[in-house]
Scaffold this active site. Structure first.
Site, PDB file in Angstrom:
ATOM      1  N   ASP A  79       0.825  -1.205   0.000  1.00 17.95           N
ATOM      2  CA  ASP A  79       0.000   0.000   0.000  1.00 17.95           C
ATOM      3  C   ASP A  79       0.858   1.253   0.000  1.00 17.95           C
ATOM      4  OD1 ASP A  79       0.777  -0.816   2.628  1.00 17.95           O
ATOM      5  OD2 ASP A  79      -0.617   0.655   3.478  1.00 17.95           O
TER       6      ASP A  79
ATOM      7  N   GLU B 170       0.110  -1.261   5.779  1.00 11.59           N
ATOM      8  CA  GLU B 170       1.163  -0.763   6.657  1.00 11.59           C
ATOM      9  C   GLU B 170       0.995   0.718   6.947  1.00 11.59           C
ATOM     10  OE1 GLU B 170       5.109   1.066   7.639  1.00 11.59           O
ATOM     11  OE2 GLU B 170       3.762   1.449   5.953  1.00 11.59           O
TER      12      GLU B 170
END
Length: 446
Positions: free
Chosen positions: A87, A150
């Site tokens: 991400d 994350e």
């Protein structure tokens, strides 16, 4: 291999990173605001770009879009985990090149995620893919853990840890993003520093909140909600936490000493004895070095009235705190309360994480050091305290040796582009990163 074949392989590797960058996998704390289709496309692209990784490694899906691969080695006694995340953060600012273009311009790949953290994803996967093409079998089991949330401190990494625990896996070491072959890392030191995070700061987020009557802007009362919040913010800004030099920072400075000019060389070489002096010098050198010395407190969000002619009934300030090794969440909260010194300012804890344990500098760290020296001979390998937070902090539950290092050369401007605008990674730097991961796996001891 001919030079033509080498150029073809380099173009292939760069093209894979470009393909990943072009998919806008932006994470969000609200799951309803996440473009799950983009993450679906990214997983499909990974399978297309790295077929052998998907065909020959055992894959366990984690959470919504996280991936946990196991590459069986000759032994499973000292398994290794290589980490990265899929991400990215939202796009901010004005970019020279479109943030999800993956354009190659002036010898660099441009786009959100090139440094944080799709560059590591692509470099790890390409290293493994090429080793599989060569029929290589690692000396130890190698696990690849790629989280999908994350950037919002999500669930993928903790669930990956739970899966490894369920299987009885106790890694010899874990390697995640963080650190770099950092140029312009310290004033007066010309050599790049290959900084390896042996710990990372804890993260705590607070919300300061003041309630009031509100009302018409034509009849303001003294010290309303916005004024109290402004005063609290100003007090925090004027009262930083004490500066000091923890042991990893002392070792970092000591290793830089031979590359520094006199008299700075003497000062750095004696970092252990001159801690207070060095702490003050680091604070004076700028925000990047100052963050190496203390817990930092940053006011990141502000909210008040919804209209220009309305006095706010509620004013809020969001505070992001990065807690230095040696400090605690409880101690930092006590500092904030004392500094704000206002019973009408409510302090709500949104999230809290203590600093990570300090990993040892033993044979695992020496393996990282030697690989840095081999691939980046001009760099000075050194431990440091990582200022940002990574998914690796969850792995300290099952592993004593958790390190943070992205094997890419980065200028100061590049490091400043992370979570900002104009994020880019040099083509040669990316290819060196692929070679670094490949060499690391080749060197795993039996």
């Amino acid at each position: 291999m001919t030079s033509r074949e080498g150029a073809r392989d380099a173009r292939r590797a760069v093209g894979k990173l470009q393909a990943l960058v072009r998919i806008p996998t932006v994470s969000n704390r609200d799951p309803d605001l996440v473009d799950t289709e983009a993450f679906d496309r990214l997983l499909e692209e990974l399978r297309a770009q790295f077929p052998l990784v998907h065909e020959r490694l055992e894959l366990t899906p984690v959470h919504t879009h996280g991936l946990l691969f196991r590459w069986p080695g000759a032994s499973s006694e000292r398994p290794v985990v290589l980490m990265a995340h899929l991400d990215v953060v939202p796009v901010e600012g004005t970019w020279q090149h479109p943030p999800f273009s993956g354009d190659v311009v002036d010898g660099a790949i441009w786009g959100r995620g090139t440094l944080d953290d799709k560059g590591c994803v692509a470099a790890i996967c390409e290293a493994v893919e090429t080793l599989l093409e060569d029929g290589f079998v690692p000396a130890q089991d190698v696990w690849l853990s790629f989280g999908c949330d994350e950037e919002v401190m999500g669930r993928a990494a903790p669930l990956a840890v739970e899966e490894l625990e369920r299987r009885g896996v106790r890694p010899w070491f874990v390697l995640d993003e963080g650190g770099a072959v950092a140029g312009e890392a310290f004033p007066g030191v010309a050599a790049p520093i290959g900084v390896v995070g042996v710990t990372e700061k804890g993260v705590t987020s607070l919300e300061l909140r003041v309630e009031g009557r509100g009302g018409h802007a034509s009849t303001p009362a003294r010290m309303g909600p916005t004024a109290r919040i402004a005063r609290a913010v100003t007090r925090l800004d004027r009262s930083p936490m004490p500066a000091r030099t923890p042991e990893p920072t002392v070792e970092l400075l000591r290793r830089m000493a031979p590359h520094a000019p006199q008299p700075l060389r003497v000062l750095l070489a004696n970092a252990g004895r001159l801690g207070p002096v060095l702490a003050r010098a680091l604070v004076a050198a700028g925000p990047e070095s100052a963050a190496m010395t203390r817990t930092t407190v940053a006011v990141t969000t502000l909210s008040g009235s919804p209209a220009l002619n309305v006095i706010a009934a509620t004013a809020k300030a969001g505070v992001n705190i990065r807690i230095m090794v040696g400090d605690t969440v409880a101690g930092v909260l006590d500092h904030v309360r004392k500094v704000v010194d206002d019973d009408q300012v409510h302090i709500d804890v949104i999230e809290q994480h203590e600093p990570s344990p300090v990993s040892p500098r033993d044979d695992a760290f020496e393996l990282l050091e030697s690989t840095i020296a081999e691939l980046f001979p001009d760099a000075v390998p050194a431990p440091y305290v990582m200022m940002a937070a990574t998914d690796s902090r969850f792995f300290t539950r099952i592993c004593d040796r958790v390190y943070r290092f992205a094997p890419f050369r980065m200028t100061k401007a590049q490091r400043e582009s992370i979570h900002s605008y104009d994020e880019h990674l040099g083509v040669d730097a990316f290819l060196d990163g692929v070679r670094w991961y490949r060499r690391l796996v080749e060197k795993l001891p039996a």
